[in-house]
Scaffold this motif. Structure first.
Motif, PDB file in Angstrom:
ATOM      1  N   LYS A  76       3.161  -0.872 -14.490  1.00  0.00           N
ATOM      2  CA  LYS A  76       1.844  -0.261 -14.326  1.00  0.00           C
ATOM      3  C   LYS A  76       1.455  -0.158 -12.854  1.00  0.00           C
ATOM      4  CE  LYS A  76      -0.028  -1.770 -18.786  1.00  0.00           C
ATOM      5  NZ  LYS A  76      -1.105  -2.536 -19.453  1.00  0.00           N
ATOM      6  N   SER A  77       1.928  -1.115 -12.048  1.00  0.00           N
ATOM      7  CA  SER A  77       1.569  -1.164 -10.637  1.00  0.00           C
ATOM      8  C   SER A  77       2.508  -0.290  -9.805  1.00  0.00           C
ATOM      9  CB  SER A  77       1.632  -2.608 -10.137  1.00  0.00           C
ATOM     10  OG  SER A  77       1.654  -2.665  -8.732  1.00  0.00           O
ATOM     11  N   GLN A  78       1.911   0.600  -8.992  1.00  0.00           N
ATOM     12  CA  GLN A  78       2.711   1.420  -8.088  1.00  0.00           C
ATOM     13  C   GLN A  78       3.461   0.535  -7.100  1.00  0.00           C
ATOM     14  OE1 GLN A  78       1.595   4.093  -4.379  1.00  0.00           O
ATOM     15  NE2 GLN A  78       0.856   5.060  -6.267  1.00  0.00           N
ATOM     16  N   HIS A  79       2.821  -0.519  -6.631  1.00  0.00           N
ATOM     17  CA  HIS A  79       3.448  -1.440  -5.688  1.00  0.00           C
ATOM     18  C   HIS A  79       4.683  -2.099  -6.307  1.00  0.00           C
ATOM     19  CE1 HIS A  79       3.754  -4.322  -2.393  1.00  0.00           C
ATOM     20  NE2 HIS A  79       3.826  -5.290  -3.295  1.00  0.00           N
ATOM     21  N   ARG A  80       4.555  -2.520  -7.563  1.00  0.00           N
ATOM     22  CA  ARG A  80       5.687  -3.154  -8.258  1.00  0.00           C
ATOM     23  C   ARG A  80       6.824  -2.151  -8.473  1.00  0.00           C
ATOM     24  NH1 ARG A  80       9.130  -7.047  -8.998  1.00  0.00           N
ATOM     25  NH2 ARG A  80       9.767  -7.375 -11.164  1.00  0.00           N
ATOM     26  N   ASN A  81       6.491  -0.923  -8.858  1.00  0.00           N
ATOM     27  CA  ASN A  81       7.511   0.110  -9.039  1.00  0.00           C
ATOM     28  C   ASN A  81       8.243   0.373  -7.719  1.00  0.00           C
ATOM     29  OD1 ASN A  81       7.306   0.690 -11.789  1.00  0.00           O
ATOM     30  ND2 ASN A  81       5.580   2.067 -11.489  1.00  0.00           N
ATOM     31  N   ARG A  82       7.497   0.365  -6.605  1.00  0.00           N
ATOM     32  CA  ARG A  82       8.120   0.603  -5.305  1.00  0.00           C
ATOM     33  C   ARG A  82       9.065  -0.538  -4.939  1.00  0.00           C
ATOM     34  NH1 ARG A  82       8.206   0.239   0.145  1.00  0.00           N
ATOM     35  NH2 ARG A  82       8.122   2.195   1.342  1.00  0.00           N
ATOM     36  N   ASP A  83       8.665  -1.774  -5.194  1.00  0.00           N
ATOM     37  CA  ASP A  83       9.515  -2.922  -4.893  1.00  0.00           C
ATOM     38  C   ASP A  83      10.833  -2.846  -5.656  1.00  0.00           C
ATOM     39  OD1 ASP A  83       7.681  -3.945  -3.155  1.00  0.00           O
ATOM     40  OD2 ASP A  83       6.856  -5.439  -4.543  1.00  0.00           O
ATOM     41  N   ILE A  84      10.743  -2.491  -6.942  1.00  0.00           N
ATOM     42  CA  ILE A  84      11.955  -2.413  -7.769  1.00  0.00           C
ATOM     43  C   ILE A  84      12.842  -1.263  -7.291  1.00  0.00           C
ATOM     44  CG2 ILE A  84      12.829  -1.983 -10.096  1.00  0.00           C
ATOM     45  CD1 ILE A  84      10.307  -3.363 -11.169  1.00  0.00           C
ATOM     46  N   ALA A  85      12.225  -0.112  -6.984  1.00  0.00           N
ATOM     47  CA  ALA A  85      12.993   1.037  -6.504  1.00  0.00           C
ATOM     48  C   ALA A  85      13.695   0.708  -5.183  1.00  0.00           C
ATOM     49  CB  ALA A  85      12.078   2.249  -6.336  1.00  0.00           C
ATOM     50  N   MET A  86      13.028  -0.029  -4.291  1.00  0.00           N
ATOM     51  CA  MET A  86      13.641  -0.416  -3.026  1.00  0.00           C
ATOM     52  C   MET A  86      14.815  -1.360  -3.245  1.00  0.00           C
ATOM     53  SD  MET A  86      12.539   1.049  -0.312  1.00  0.00           S
ATOM     54  CE  MET A  86      13.314  -0.082   0.850  1.00  0.00           C
ATOM     55  N   LYS A  87      14.689  -2.225  -4.222  1.00  0.00           N
ATOM     56  CA  LYS A  87      15.783  -3.152  -4.525  1.00  0.00           C
ATOM     57  C   LYS A  87      17.018  -2.377  -4.977  1.00  0.00           C
ATOM     58  CE  LYS A  87      14.806  -7.095  -6.337  1.00  0.00           C
ATOM     59  NZ  LYS A  87      14.414  -8.186  -7.254  1.00  0.00           N
TER      60      LYS A  87
END
Length: 306
Positions: free
Chosen positions: A210-221
């Protein structure tokens, strides 16, 4: 560990000799159980020896992409996803879906998920390649036999301590509304994230949180893992990325065939390992194929070193 197993073997042999001399069935049963346990311990130790590469201990990132063939291939991709989820469940590994694109009628076009557990990447790297299915199609009204293909890519999950070239200036970050099933928040806000690494053209995305920040962290990983794998292959003088090697999801490049018609057999074309119980394999029984591949790798390295 080897010394401990050798001592246990010696004790078991002495116990067996005593049981045979005294015709003690109860003790013979105990010997049988000890022998079985010893065999399992030896197999685990041999497997650990095979898992000695740099990234074997890491978690894994897996992508499955359906090949040409529309609904038939997309259904096969979903069958592979289920197979890996069942295998992970048996190993008590933790799975997190990062991104999934469902087919129009059935199955999935693609999926990316992470697998967390001891030696997850070392084990699952055996699955990287093209998987081929032969069966009577449930989507063909004429009941004809179809051949379908799907590509499986396996990457190690790289932690933040390993330096890769992911400078902010080289990244384009796009946000968009998540698609597919989800709560109201997921679908009505621009929480999904797509990151493009401009120098290489690698694109990763995540939309399940749900969190854009969390989605970005996972995508960066995932991006770091892809960049790491690319750099490693360049160092090994292999100019094409693993991602590019799987572009031709078609006949002649498969690592394993799953045949349901006219006979039933799963065969790994790299090791010639076979299993007739196709249902058990599709239900997650992959250990024999994985161990055969790891042994094949170990033997190849030893021959090269010699």
């Amino acid at each position: 560990m080897w010394l401990q197993l050798a001592n246990e073997q010696e004790e078991t042999e002495l116990l067996m000799d005593m049981a045979l001399e005294e015709n003690d069935e109860e003790t013979l049963g105990e010997v049988f159980q000890k022998t079985r346990t010893l065999g399992e311990s030896l197999r685990k130790l041999e497997l650990r020896q095979m898992l000695s590469e740099e990234n074997d201990e890491r978690n894994a990132i897996i992508s499955i992409n359906s090949g040409a063939g529309g609904t038939e291939a997309q259904d096969w991709a979903e069958m592979l996803l289920r197979m890996y989820l069942r295998w992970c469940e048996q190993k008590k590994f933790v799975v997190q879906t990062v991104d999934i694109l469902e087919g129009e009628e059935a199955g999935i076009k693609s999926v990316t998920f992470t697998v967390s557990g001891s030696f997850a990447h070392g084990l699952l790297k055996a699955e990287s390649g093209i998987h081929r299915l032969v069966r009577i199609s449930p989507f063909d009204a004429s009941g004809r036999r179809h051949t379908s293909f799907a590509a499986v890519s396996v990457y190690p999950e790289i932690d933040d301590k390993i330096e890769v070239d992911d400078k902010a200036a080289d990244l384009r970050v796009d946000t968009y509304r998540a698609s597919g099933a989800g709560g109201q928040h997921v679908n009505k806000t621009s929480s999904a994230v797509r990151i493009t690494h401009l120098p290489t053209g690698i694109v990763v995305q995540c939309q399940n949180e749900k969190s854009q920040h969390r989605n970005r962290d996972i995508a960066m990983k995932i991006l770091r893992a892809r960049l790491y794998e690319r750099e490693k292959r360049i160092q090994q003088e292999k100019l094409q990325e693993l991602h590019d090697n799987l572009d031709d999801i078609a006949w002649g490049s498969q690592i394993r065939s799953y045949i349901l018609q006219p006979y039933r057999l799963v065969k790994d074309h790299r090791t010639n390992a076979e299993k007739g119980n196709v249902e058990s394999v599709l239900d997650g029984d992959l250990d024999d194929f994985i161990e055969s591949y790891l042994l094949h790798l170990l033997n190849s390295k030893q021959k090269t070193a010699a």
